[in-house]
Design an enzyme around this catalytic site. Structure first.
Site, PDB file in Angstrom:
ATOM      1  N   ILE A  27      14.466  41.892  18.279  1.00 12.11           N
ATOM      2  CA  ILE A  27      14.493  41.891  16.709  1.00 12.11           C
ATOM      3  C   ILE A  27      12.310  42.407  16.967  1.00 12.11           C
ATOM      4  O   ILE A  27      11.629  42.310  17.397  1.00 12.11           O
ATOM      5  CB  ILE A  27      14.441  40.429  16.787  1.00 12.11           C
ATOM      6  N   ASN A 153       4.852  41.074  27.532  1.00  6.68           N
ATOM      7  CA  ASN A 153       4.141  41.427  26.569  1.00  6.68           C
ATOM      8  C   ASN A 153       3.198  42.789  26.741  1.00  6.68           C
ATOM      9  O   ASN A 153       1.937  43.126  25.969  1.00  6.68           O
ATOM     10  CB  ASN A 153       3.279  40.535  27.075  1.00  6.68           C
ATOM     11  N   GLU A 250       2.971  38.633  40.219  1.00  8.35           N
ATOM     12  CA  GLU A 250       2.177  38.616  38.797  1.00  8.35           C
ATOM     13  C   GLU A 250       2.491  37.932  37.979  1.00  8.35           C
ATOM     14  O   GLU A 250       3.656  37.818  37.092  1.00  8.35           O
ATOM     15  CB  GLU A 250       1.843  40.147  38.484  1.00  8.35           C
ATOM     16  N   GLY A 252       2.216  33.525  36.016  1.00  2.00           N
ATOM     17  CA  GLY A 252       1.273  32.976  35.158  1.00  2.00           C
ATOM     18  C   GLY A 252      -0.231  32.242  35.438  1.00  2.00           C
ATOM     19  O   GLY A 252      -0.772  32.830  36.660  1.00  2.00           O
ATOM     20  N   CYS A 284      -1.623  36.951  30.521  1.00  4.00           N
ATOM     21  CA  CYS A 284      -1.596  36.490  31.484  1.00  4.00           C
ATOM     22  C   CYS A 284      -2.703  35.809  32.385  1.00  4.00           C
ATOM     23  O   CYS A 284      -3.213  34.668  32.534  1.00  4.00           O
ATOM     24  CB  CYS A 284      -0.646  36.861  32.701  1.00  4.00           C
ATOM     25  N   GLU A 458      -1.701  44.371  42.184  1.00  8.15           N
ATOM     26  CA  GLU A 458      -1.784  45.746  41.302  1.00  8.15           C
ATOM     27  C   GLU A 458      -2.755  47.096  41.293  1.00  8.15           C
ATOM     28  O   GLU A 458      -3.743  46.072  41.387  1.00  8.15           O
ATOM     29  CB  GLU A 458      -0.301  45.783  40.395  1.00  8.15           C
TER      30      GLU A 458
HETATM   31  P1  NAD Z   1       9.737  34.917  32.631  1.00  8.00           P
HETATM   32  O1  NAD Z   1       9.399  34.443  33.848  1.00  8.00           O
HETATM   33  O2  NAD Z   1      10.907  34.234  32.247  1.00  8.00           O
HETATM   34  O3  NAD Z   1      10.415  36.974  32.738  1.00  8.00           O
HETATM   35  C1  NAD Z   1      10.106  37.362  33.429  1.00  8.00           C
HETATM   36  C2  NAD Z   1      10.674  38.821  34.298  1.00  8.00           C
HETATM   37  O4  NAD Z   1      11.694  37.988  34.739  1.00  8.00           O
HETATM   38  C3  NAD Z   1      12.309  38.791  32.121  1.00  8.00           C
HETATM   39  O5  NAD Z   1      12.487  40.252  32.865  1.00  8.00           O
HETATM   40  C4  NAD Z   1      13.609  38.239  33.053  1.00  8.00           C
HETATM   41  O6  NAD Z   1      14.346  38.489  32.457  1.00  8.00           O
HETATM   42  C5  NAD Z   1      12.914  38.158  34.667  1.00  8.00           C
HETATM   43  N1  NAD Z   1      14.181  37.345  35.339  1.00  8.00           N
HETATM   44  C6  NAD Z   1      14.521  36.543  34.802  1.00  8.00           C
HETATM   45  N2  NAD Z   1      14.466  35.046  35.783  1.00  8.00           N
HETATM   46  C7  NAD Z   1      14.944  35.938  36.794  1.00  8.00           C
HETATM   47  C8  NAD Z   1      15.832  35.493  37.902  1.00  8.00           C
HETATM   48  N3  NAD Z   1      15.959  34.076  38.526  1.00  8.00           N
HETATM   49  N4  NAD Z   1      15.493  36.730  39.055  1.00  8.00           N
HETATM   50  C9  NAD Z   1      15.170  37.667  38.606  1.00  8.00           C
HETATM   51  N5  NAD Z   1      14.594  38.146  37.454  1.00  8.00           N
HETATM   52  C10 NAD Z   1      14.962  36.979  36.569  1.00  8.00           C
HETATM   53  O7  NAD Z   1       8.305  35.293  32.048  1.00  8.00           O
HETATM   54  P2  NAD Z   1       8.408  36.269  30.216  1.00  8.00           P
HETATM   55  O8  NAD Z   1       8.826  34.467  29.341  1.00  8.00           O
HETATM   56  O9  NAD Z   1       9.166  37.795  30.273  1.00  8.00           O
HETATM   57  O10 NAD Z   1       6.598  36.856  30.934  1.00  8.00           O
HETATM   58  C11 NAD Z   1       5.721  36.017  30.846  1.00  8.00           C
HETATM   59  C12 NAD Z   1       4.980  34.964  31.859  1.00  8.00           C
HETATM   60  O11 NAD Z   1       5.003  36.188  32.753  1.00  8.00           O
HETATM   61  C13 NAD Z   1       3.527  34.347  32.074  1.00  8.00           C
HETATM   62  O12 NAD Z   1       4.203  33.216  32.323  1.00  8.00           O
HETATM   63  C14 NAD Z   1       2.861  35.189  32.639  1.00  8.00           C
HETATM   64  O13 NAD Z   1       1.727  34.892  32.312  1.00  8.00           O
HETATM   65  C15 NAD Z   1       3.391  36.127  33.072  1.00  8.00           C
HETATM   66  N6  NAD Z   1       2.820  36.918  33.146  1.00  8.00           N
HETATM   67  C16 NAD Z   1       1.631  37.432  34.100  1.00  8.00           C
HETATM   68  C17 NAD Z   1       1.095  39.199  33.584  1.00  8.00           C
HETATM   69  C18 NAD Z   1       0.452  39.535  35.431  1.00  8.00           C
HETATM   70  O14 NAD Z   1      -0.072  40.163  36.113  1.00  8.00           O
HETATM   71  N7  NAD Z   1       0.403  38.390  36.117  1.00  8.00           N
HETATM   72  C19 NAD Z   1       1.574  39.836  33.411  1.00  8.00           C
HETATM   73  C20 NAD Z   1       2.186  39.173  32.058  1.00  8.00           C
HETATM   74  C21 NAD Z   1       2.838  38.677  32.357  1.00  8.00           C
END
Ligand code: NAD
Length: 484
Positions: A27, A153, A250, A252, A284, A458
């Site tokens: 979307i 993101n 990596e 939140g 993040c 990373e």
């Molecule tokens: P999310 O945890 O919902 O999903 C992340 C990924 O994990 C997705 O591809 C999802 O399909 C997959 N996933 C979900 N459940 C899983 C499981 N049980 N086993 C394996 N894979 C699984 O996160 P989001 O909503 O996509 O992203 C936002 C989050 O990511 C925020 O908490 C943000 O802070 C964090 N983030 C961290 C960094 C960093 O570098 N530290 C960078 C960007 C985002």
């Protein structure tokens, strides 16, 4: 549909489809329109991808580092040549303004490919002399098949931040982008093939969490690198531990940014804007707890509100627009629910706070003042454009409060007192710290979190240690002494 890829998955150098997988609608967040329909990977697709990565790995690792590096550097060049096209795709996938994606997404992915491409030829072990002429040498070896799992993101950047160091070390990768933003990783896979990567070295499969989970538990996988939330990180880390797999997490954050009353206010306001509203707050490492020393609180809030009037909110494809929609209706609703929690808890709403009418997932940049440490908006990661401003009196007090969180991703300090800046940074419990700036993440510098925000780093040379391991070889130059 304009952004419909050839097929959902990219395995062994070619697009592959299996429409029996659950549908994934892509979307465009600015309009709410579906721009592509993909399918989640079936067990057969997961198997194909892992088989392809496994089969390609030994030959890829057997190339010289120079040869592997050349492929990555060519891929970087192609990404830069196609930056505009890739940025337009990224804007449709994420809703982030083109003004941002043109400078922060494919370009940072290209930086990673170039950096690790440059390092590939210099990855070595060492020679360790011992007594009596014996010596040890170490061989730096690839781990094998690595799995990358992405958040929504920074889809292109994440695909490259994981893929580039993995491939530089001689690993192969199966990458699963977020189901919310599945399009751009396919472009990374195509570009790598065009740059000369052998088939199967970098594969992309789509899917929801269950597909990620099935990759993590597969015995063919040696390493998992996840970018995502803490709850997902906990599950993935636990599943990987069962197979004794290497991990990078990596996750939140709820990072502090401290503004002392001797700081340059314009710079501090700029840091707070970048650290809260870039990518509509969906970063993040954002400094979402802005601690402002009482003496400059009013001046800080005044300049912040004045400058937020200059945010240009609108069509993300218009390059003048600098504040776009949130990635999804779900993420918008989460952010709006925190606005309600902030109000209910008694924080003072000083800017924004409402959804912008229309089909897109827009809300205003939002600032709360008089936030206290116990409020939900000060404790929980919102991942949206909601800034909490908290007051403080002393350095000792603010440092203790800044660290009073389960997270430890990033932290920043604004002050013109040189010794205080370094003292405060030394006291931060966070992996990535900033002095008089915020949220820059160049590929040359390690990036990652402490505490619940993650494991491993990373970027930089440190990433190499997370994608390779050392084999120790003891060489005897003497007779073997045995007791009998
Ligand atoms: P999310 O945890 O919902 O999903 C992340 C990924 O994990 C997705 O591809 C999802 O399909 C997959 N996933 C979900 N459940 C899983 C499981 N049980 N086993 C394996 N894979 C699984 O996160 P989001 O909503 O996509 O992203 C936002 C989050 O990511 C925020 O908490 C943000 O802070 C964090 N983030 C961290 C960094 C960093 O570098 N530290 C960078 C960007 C985002």
């Amino acid at each position: 549909m304009k952004f419909q890829p050839t097929a959902s998955h990219f395995i062994n150098g070619a697009y592959v489809e299996d429409t029996s997988g659950a549908p994934i609608d892509v979307i465009y967040p600015a309009t709410g329109n579906v721009i592509a329909r993909l399918h989640s990977a079936t067990p057969d697709i997961v198997n194909q991808a892992l088989t392809s990565a496994k089969n390609a790995q030994a030959d890829w690792a057997a190339l010289s580092g120079t040869e592997r590096g050349r492929v990555l550097r060519r891929a970087a060049d192609i990404m830069r040549e196609r930056n505009r096209e890739l940025s337009i795709l990224e804007t449709h996938d994420t809703g982030k303004p083109l003004q941002e994606t043109l400078v922060a997404d494919a370009t940072s992915g290209a930086d990673a490919l170039e950096y690790f491409g440059g390092l590939a030829a210099s990855l070595t072990g060492e020679h360790i002399p011992l007594g009596g002429g014996d010596f040890v040498y170490t061989i730096r070896e690839a781990l094998g098949v690595c799995v990358g799992i992405g958040a929504w993101n920074y889809p292109t950047q994440i695909a490259c931040w994981k893929g580039a160091p993995a491939l530089a070390c001689g690993n192969t990768m199966v990458f699963k982008p977020s189901e919310t933003t599945p399009l751009s990783a396919l472009q990374v896979a195509e570009i790598l093939i065009e740059a000369g990567a052998p088939k199967g070295v970098y594969n992309v499969i789509q899917g929801y969490g269950d597909v990620g989970a099935s990759l993590v538990t597969d015995p063919r996988v040696a390493k998992v690198s996840l970018t995502g939330s803490v709850p997902t990180g906990r599950k993935v880390y636990a599943a990987a531990a069962d197979g004794m797999k290497h991990v990078t997490m990596e996750l939140g954050g709820k990072s502090p940014m401290i503004v002392f009353d001797d700081a340059d206010i314009e710079n501090a306001v700029s840091g707070a804007i970048l650290g809260n509203f870039y990518s509509s707050g969906q970063v993040c490492s954002n400094g979402t707890r802005v601690f402002v020393q009482k003496g400059i609180k009013e001046a800080f809030l005044k300049r912040l509100s004045e400058r937020l009037e200059n945010a240009i909110i609108g069509d993300p494809l218009d390059e003048n627009v600098n504040f776009g929609p949130m990635v999804s209706e779900n993420q918008l609703n989460i952010a709006l629910s925190y606005v309600e929690k902030g109000k209910a808890d008694g924080a003072l709403l000083v800017y924004g706070g409402t959804r912008i009418e229309g089909n897109g997932y827009y809300m205003q940049p939002t600032v709360f003042a008089d936030v206290t440490d116990d409020m939900a908006i000060a404790r929980e990661e919102i991942f949206g454009p909601v800034m909490s401003v908290l007051d403080f009196d002393t350095e000792q007090e603010v440092l203790a409060r800044a660290n009073d969180t389960e997270f430890g991703l990033a932290a920043g300090v604004f002050t013109n007192d040189l010794t205080r800046a370094h003292r405060v940074v030394a006291g931060f419990e966070a992996g990535t710290c900033y002095i008089n700036t915020y949220n820059l993440a160049p590929v040359e510098a390690p990036f990652g979190g402490s505490k619940m925000s993650g494991v491993g780093r990373e970027n930089s040379k440190l990433a190499i240690n997370h994608f390779s391991e050392m084999k120790t070889v003891y060489v005897s130059m003497n007779d073997v002494e045995a007791p009998y």
